[in-house]
Design a protein around this motif. Structure first.
Motif, mmCIF file in Angstrom:
data_model
loop_
_atom_site.group_PDB
_atom_site.id
_atom_site.type_symbol
_atom_site.label_atom_id
_atom_site.label_comp_id
_atom_site.label_asym_id
_atom_site.label_seq_id
_atom_site.Cartn_x
_atom_site.Cartn_y
_atom_site.Cartn_z
ATOM 1 N N LEU A 13 0.821 -1.201 0.000
ATOM 2 C CA LEU A 13 0.000 0.000 0.000
ATOM 3 C C LEU A 13 0.858 1.254 0.000
ATOM 4 O O LEU A 13 1.860 1.325 0.707
ATOM 5 C CB LEU A 13 -0.882 0.051 1.254
ATOM 6 C CG LEU A 13 -1.889 -1.062 1.439
ATOM 7 C CD1 LEU A 13 -2.519 -0.957 2.822
ATOM 8 C CD2 LEU A 13 -2.954 -1.015 0.346
ATOM 9 N N CYS A 14 0.450 2.237 -0.780
ATOM 10 C CA CYS A 14 0.980 3.587 -0.659
ATOM 11 C C CYS A 14 -0.174 4.536 -0.917
ATOM 12 O O CYS A 14 -1.324 4.121 -0.980
ATOM 13 C CB CYS A 14 2.196 3.828 -1.562
ATOM 14 S SG CYS A 14 1.854 3.898 -3.316
ATOM 15 N N THR A 15 0.109 5.786 -1.060
ATOM 16 C CA THR A 15 -0.978 6.751 -1.193
ATOM 17 C C THR A 15 -1.633 6.665 -2.565
ATOM 18 O O THR A 15 -2.843 6.486 -2.676
ATOM 19 C CB THR A 15 -0.458 8.175 -0.916
ATOM 20 O OG1 THR A 15 0.117 8.199 0.393
ATOM 21 C CG2 THR A 15 -1.592 9.193 -0.988
ATOM 22 N N LYS A 98 5.023 3.742 4.133
ATOM 23 C CA LYS A 98 5.525 4.762 5.066
ATOM 24 C C LYS A 98 4.524 4.944 6.200
ATOM 25 O O LYS A 98 3.423 5.460 5.995
ATOM 26 C CB LYS A 98 5.769 6.090 4.346
ATOM 27 C CG LYS A 98 6.385 7.142 5.259
ATOM 28 C CD LYS A 98 6.675 8.436 4.527
ATOM 29 C CE LYS A 98 7.229 9.488 5.473
ATOM 30 N NZ LYS A 98 7.393 10.784 4.803
ATOM 31 N N GLU A 99 4.937 4.570 7.387
ATOM 32 C CA GLU A 99 4.009 4.579 8.522
ATOM 33 C C GLU A 99 3.405 5.953 8.792
ATOM 34 O O GLU A 99 2.189 6.074 8.967
ATOM 35 C CB GLU A 99 4.699 4.063 9.783
ATOM 36 C CG GLU A 99 3.734 3.952 10.951
ATOM 37 C CD GLU A 99 4.281 3.163 12.117
ATOM 38 O OE1 GLU A 99 3.469 2.826 13.012
ATOM 39 O OE2 GLU A 99 5.489 2.881 12.159
ATOM 40 N N TRP A 113 -7.612 -1.959 10.274
ATOM 41 C CA TRP A 113 -6.578 -2.578 9.434
ATOM 42 C C TRP A 113 -5.173 -2.082 9.758
ATOM 43 O O TRP A 113 -4.200 -2.795 9.484
ATOM 44 C CB TRP A 113 -6.892 -2.386 7.958
ATOM 45 C CG TRP A 113 -8.006 -3.293 7.541
ATOM 46 C CD1 TRP A 113 -9.318 -2.957 7.359
ATOM 47 C CD2 TRP A 113 -7.923 -4.698 7.313
ATOM 48 N NE1 TRP A 113 -10.053 -4.066 7.033
ATOM 49 C CE2 TRP A 113 -9.214 -5.155 6.990
ATOM 50 C CE3 TRP A 113 -6.887 -5.618 7.359
ATOM 51 C CZ2 TRP A 113 -9.495 -6.485 6.709
ATOM 52 C CZ3 TRP A 113 -7.162 -6.944 7.064
ATOM 53 C CH2 TRP A 113 -8.451 -7.368 6.754
ATOM 54 N N ALA A 114 -5.023 -0.922 10.332
ATOM 55 C CA ALA A 114 -3.680 -0.416 10.659
ATOM 56 C C ALA A 114 -2.969 -1.358 11.623
ATOM 57 O O ALA A 114 -1.758 -1.571 11.517
ATOM 58 C CB ALA A 114 -3.754 0.991 11.239
ATOM 59 N N PHE A 119 4.538 -1.753 8.633
ATOM 60 C CA PHE A 119 4.887 -0.456 8.059
ATOM 61 C C PHE A 119 6.375 -0.355 7.796
ATOM 62 O O PHE A 119 7.188 -0.700 8.658
ATOM 63 C CB PHE A 119 4.459 0.679 8.997
ATOM 64 C CG PHE A 119 2.971 0.820 9.114
ATOM 65 C CD1 PHE A 119 2.257 1.572 8.194
ATOM 66 C CD2 PHE A 119 2.285 0.181 10.128
ATOM 67 C CE1 PHE A 119 0.875 1.706 8.299
ATOM 68 C CE2 PHE A 119 0.908 0.301 10.243
ATOM 69 C CZ PHE A 119 0.205 1.065 9.327
ATOM 70 N N TRP A 120 6.713 0.105 6.607
ATOM 71 C CA TRP A 120 8.078 0.439 6.256
ATOM 72 C C TRP A 120 8.216 1.955 6.388
ATOM 73 O O TRP A 120 7.267 2.647 6.752
ATOM 74 C CB TRP A 120 8.403 -0.022 4.842
ATOM 75 C CG TRP A 120 8.480 -1.514 4.689
ATOM 76 C CD1 TRP A 120 8.469 -2.453 5.686
ATOM 77 C CD2 TRP A 120 8.584 -2.241 3.464
ATOM 78 N NE1 TRP A 120 8.559 -3.712 5.140
ATOM 79 C CE2 TRP A 120 8.634 -3.612 3.789
ATOM 80 C CE3 TRP A 120 8.633 -1.870 2.120
ATOM 81 C CZ2 TRP A 120 8.735 -4.611 2.822
ATOM 82 C CZ3 TRP A 120 8.739 -2.863 1.162
ATOM 83 C CH2 TRP A 120 8.792 -4.217 1.515
#
Length: 152
Positions: A13-15, A98-99, A113-114, A119-120
Motif C-alpha cells: 500500500l501507498c498513497t 511509510k508509517e 486494518w492499521a 509499516f516500512w
C-alpha cells in the motif's frame, strides 16, 4: 499480475499506487518467482485523489528503475487502483510503505486494518528522490522475501 491459485498474497500500500507500492509489487513478484516462493504481490493506493500529479499508469522513475534492473514491467501497466476492504481481507500480509503517511489513512478509511499492517519507512518524492527511495524498497523487498522463505 494478480495472485495465482494457491499462492499467498502480500498487499503493498501507498498513497497513490503510482510509484512506491508499484515498485514493491513488481520487484517482489520478480524475485519471488526466481526464488520459487509461493507468494505473489499486488499493490493498491489509499488515497488516489491525492496524486494530482500522477499521469499515466505508473511513475516514470519506477519504469526507468525497473528497466535498469532488467525487470519486465509491461504486464503491470495499469492505472492506479484504490484499495478495497476485499483486497485487505484477501491479503495474507499487508505492507504500507511509510508509517507516518499511511497509518492515518488506514485508520481513517479502513478502521481496524492499521493494527494488521506492517509499516516500512520509505519516503515519497516530497522527501526522497527516486534514486534513494527505490533502492530502499528493493532492499526491504529482498529482506521480506528472505524472511518469507525461511521455514516456520
Amino acid at each position: 499480475m494478480e495472485s495465482a491459485g494457491s499462492d499467498k498474497t502480500v498487499l503493498f500500500l501507498c498513497t497513490g499506487n503510482y510509484y512506491r507500492s508499484r515498485h514493491a509489487e513488481i520487484v517482489f513478484n520478480h524475485h519471488a518467482t526466481v526464488a520459487g516462493l509461493g507468494w505473489r504481490a499486488i499493490s493498491r493506493g489509499l488515497a488516489l485523489e491525492l496524486g494530482v500529479n500522477n499521469v499515466g499508469p505508473m511513475a516514470q522513475a519506477t519504469r526507468a528503475r525497473l528497466t535498469g534492473l532488467g525487470i519486465s514491467h509491461a504486464a503491470y501497466l495499469r492505472l492506479p487502483a484504490p484499495v478495497t476492504d476485499a483486497d485487505l481481507t484477501r491479503a495474507d500480509l499487508i505492507v504500507a510503505l511509510k508509517e507516518a503517511e499511511h497509518r492515518p489513512l488506514l485508520t481513517e478509511r479502513h478502521p481496524g486494518w492499521a493494527e494488521r499492517t506492517h509499516f516500512w519507512h520509505v519516503h515519497d518524492v516530497d522527501f526522497a528522490v527516486p534514486d534513494v527511495a527505490l533502492p530502499q524498497i528493493e532492499d526491504a523487498v529482498l529482506e521480506l522475501i528472505r524472511r518469507l522463505g525461511q521455514p516456520e
